[in-house]
Design a protein around this motif. Structure first.
Motif, mmCIF file in Angstrom:
data_model
loop_
_atom_site.group_PDB
_atom_site.id
_atom_site.type_symbol
_atom_site.label_atom_id
_atom_site.label_comp_id
_atom_site.label_asym_id
_atom_site.label_seq_id
_atom_site.Cartn_x
_atom_site.Cartn_y
_atom_site.Cartn_z
ATOM 1 N N MET A 47 0.957 -1.125 0.229
ATOM 2 C CA MET A 47 0.049 0.097 -0.091
ATOM 3 C C MET A 47 0.503 1.308 0.024
ATOM 4 O O MET A 47 1.866 1.175 0.661
ATOM 5 N N ALA A 48 0.533 2.105 -1.099
ATOM 6 C CA ALA A 48 1.523 3.612 -1.039
ATOM 7 C C ALA A 48 0.911 4.610 0.033
ATOM 8 O O ALA A 48 -0.376 4.415 -0.094
ATOM 9 N N MET A 49 1.904 4.944 0.428
ATOM 10 C CA MET A 49 1.363 5.975 0.836
ATOM 11 C C MET A 49 1.539 7.088 0.960
ATOM 12 O O MET A 49 2.797 7.358 0.101
ATOM 13 N N ALA A 50 1.031 8.187 1.424
ATOM 14 C CA ALA A 50 0.447 9.720 0.597
ATOM 15 C C ALA A 50 2.199 10.351 1.662
ATOM 16 O O ALA A 50 2.314 10.146 2.781
ATOM 17 N N PRO A 51 2.971 10.554 0.689
ATOM 18 C CA PRO A 51 4.072 11.337 0.864
ATOM 19 C C PRO A 51 3.755 12.742 1.972
ATOM 20 O O PRO A 51 2.766 13.530 0.980
ATOM 21 N N ALA A 52 4.088 13.062 3.401
ATOM 22 C CA ALA A 52 3.562 14.265 3.585
ATOM 23 C C ALA A 52 4.946 15.749 3.142
ATOM 24 O O ALA A 52 5.058 15.049 2.473
ATOM 25 N N ALA A 53 3.693 16.697 3.490
ATOM 26 C CA ALA A 53 3.924 17.820 2.400
ATOM 27 C C ALA A 53 5.292 18.388 3.345
ATOM 28 O O ALA A 53 5.265 18.505 4.650
ATOM 29 N N PRO A 54 5.959 18.349 2.666
ATOM 30 C CA PRO A 54 7.233 19.323 3.529
ATOM 31 C C PRO A 54 6.881 20.748 3.779
ATOM 32 O O PRO A 54 6.431 20.694 4.172
ATOM 33 N N ALA A 55 7.012 20.868 5.216
ATOM 34 C CA ALA A 55 6.248 22.125 5.775
ATOM 35 C C ALA A 55 7.369 23.055 5.552
ATOM 36 O O ALA A 55 8.718 23.277 5.118
ATOM 37 N N SER A 56 6.539 24.224 5.128
ATOM 38 C CA SER A 56 7.742 25.966 4.957
ATOM 39 C C SER A 56 7.730 26.184 6.109
ATOM 40 O O SER A 56 7.884 26.625 7.303
ATOM 41 N N ILE A 57 8.718 27.168 5.961
ATOM 42 C CA ILE A 57 9.660 28.007 6.712
ATOM 43 C C ILE A 57 9.406 29.441 6.534
ATOM 44 O O ILE A 57 10.512 29.476 5.289
ATOM 45 N N MET A 58 9.327 30.086 7.277
ATOM 46 C CA MET A 58 9.217 31.820 7.267
ATOM 47 C C MET A 58 10.513 32.153 7.523
ATOM 48 O O MET A 58 11.067 32.239 8.813
ATOM 49 N N ALA A 59 11.317 33.268 6.450
ATOM 50 C CA ALA A 59 12.896 33.680 7.850
ATOM 51 C C ALA A 59 12.881 34.924 6.961
ATOM 52 O O ALA A 59 12.452 35.237 5.460
ATOM 53 N N LYS A 60 13.888 35.615 7.310
ATOM 54 C CA LYS A 60 13.912 36.401 6.686
ATOM 55 C C LYS A 60 15.604 37.157 6.223
ATOM 56 O O LYS A 60 16.454 35.848 7.228
ATOM 57 N N GLY A 61 15.983 37.136 5.518
ATOM 58 C CA GLY A 61 18.096 37.996 5.098
ATOM 59 C C GLY A 61 18.230 38.856 4.744
ATOM 60 O O GLY A 61 17.307 40.045 4.874
ATOM 61 N N HIS A 62 19.403 39.198 4.405
ATOM 62 C CA HIS A 62 20.136 40.398 4.321
ATOM 63 C C HIS A 62 20.861 39.645 3.332
ATOM 64 O O HIS A 62 21.884 39.046 3.412
ATOM 65 N N GLY A 63 21.305 40.642 2.281
ATOM 66 C CA GLY A 63 22.451 40.273 1.469
ATOM 67 C C GLY A 63 22.308 41.499 -0.130
ATOM 68 O O GLY A 63 21.472 42.508 0.257
ATOM 69 N N THR A 64 23.179 40.952 -1.063
ATOM 70 C CA THR A 64 23.269 41.865 -1.923
ATOM 71 C C THR A 64 22.223 41.340 -4.056
ATOM 72 O O THR A 64 22.613 39.718 -3.263
ATOM 73 N N VAL A 65 21.203 42.316 -4.071
ATOM 74 C CA VAL A 65 21.541 41.005 -5.470
ATOM 75 C C VAL A 65 22.430 41.059 -6.707
ATOM 76 O O VAL A 65 23.229 41.946 -7.230
ATOM 77 N N THR A 66 22.190 40.010 -6.901
ATOM 78 C CA THR A 66 23.567 39.521 -8.081
ATOM 79 C C THR A 66 23.216 39.340 -9.709
ATOM 80 O O THR A 66 24.073 39.842 -10.500
ATOM 81 N N ALA A 67 21.838 39.170 -9.340
ATOM 82 C CA ALA A 67 20.801 38.896 -10.543
ATOM 83 C C ALA A 67 19.627 38.275 -10.371
ATOM 84 O O ALA A 67 19.311 38.825 -9.542
ATOM 85 N N ILE A 68 19.556 38.703 -11.572
ATOM 86 C CA ILE A 68 17.461 38.970 -11.738
ATOM 87 C C ILE A 68 17.140 38.623 -13.367
ATOM 88 O O ILE A 68 17.620 38.870 -14.495
ATOM 89 N N ASP A 69 16.052 37.116 -13.164
ATOM 90 C CA ASP A 69 16.069 37.070 -14.596
ATOM 91 C C ASP A 69 14.039 36.957 -14.355
ATOM 92 O O ASP A 69 14.056 36.148 -14.260
ATOM 93 N N LYS A 70 13.912 37.841 -14.695
ATOM 94 C CA LYS A 70 12.510 38.675 -15.674
ATOM 95 C C LYS A 70 11.778 37.280 -16.093
ATOM 96 O O LYS A 70 10.525 36.683 -15.691
ATOM 97 N N ALA A 71 12.382 36.957 -16.519
ATOM 98 C CA ALA A 71 11.988 35.279 -17.811
ATOM 99 C C ALA A 71 11.815 34.364 -16.148
ATOM 100 O O ALA A 71 10.294 34.051 -17.221
ATOM 101 N N ALA A 72 12.369 34.018 -15.730
ATOM 102 C CA ALA A 72 12.667 33.047 -15.168
ATOM 103 C C ALA A 72 11.537 33.451 -13.942
ATOM 104 O O ALA A 72 11.056 32.260 -13.102
ATOM 105 N N GLY A 73 11.750 34.336 -14.019
ATOM 106 C CA GLY A 73 11.174 34.626 -12.505
ATOM 107 C C GLY A 73 11.519 34.340 -11.150
ATOM 108 O O GLY A 73 11.671 33.954 -10.219
ATOM 109 N N THR A 74 13.150 34.745 -10.774
ATOM 110 C CA THR A 74 14.263 34.546 -9.938
ATOM 111 C C THR A 74 14.752 35.721 -10.120
ATOM 112 O O THR A 74 14.989 37.000 -11.155
#
Length: 130
Positions: A47-74
């Motif tokens: 019997m296959a067991m449904a995988p548990a949905a991974p938990a999401s974590i809210m976090a804060k960060g500090h950094g520098t933007v090194t690249a933007i890819d608007k087409a890929a949305g990253t």
């Protein structure tokens, strides 16, 4: 004293007789309870067991933007450690909504909010640092 010996002898005889008998199966009574595991049939090992949905974590960060890819949305950020994710400082790309990729520029120093699921993350808010 004879009475005690007779009681002990009868008790031992009854126990000896009981050892040779099979245990009787109790009669099932209809209830609203689930059937015991012994009453279930079929091979549930496959019997296959449904995988548990991974938990999401809210976090804060500090950094520098090194690249933007608007087409890929990253947006790629060279960020400091993110303790909530147990991540060291590194450079990595995150998913980001177009409002975030439109507002940021390469070289911007930023504070950002990120939602982490597994080893992937999505920047949900970004603020330029003066």
């Amino acid at each position: 004293m004879k009475h005690a010996r007779l009681t002990i002898a009868l008790g031992l005889a009854a126990l000896t007789a009981a050892c040779g008998k099979k245990a009787e199966t109790p009669v099932a009574v209809e209830t609203n309870q689930a059937a015991p595991a012994a009453a279930m049939s079929g091979d549930m090992g496959n019997m296959a067991m449904a995988p548990a949905a991974p938990a999401s974590i809210m976090a804060k960060g500090h950094g520098t933007v090194t690249a933007i890819d608007k087409a890929a949305g990253t947006i790629t950020l060279n960020h400091g450690p993110i303790p909530e994710a147990k991540w060291p400082a590194m450079t990595m790309a995150f998913k980001a909504a177009s409002a975030i990729t439109d507002a940021a520029k390469v070289g911007d120093k930023v504070d950002f909010d990120v939602t982490l699921v597994g080893s992937a993350g999505e920047v949900t808010a970004i603020q330029k640092k003066p």
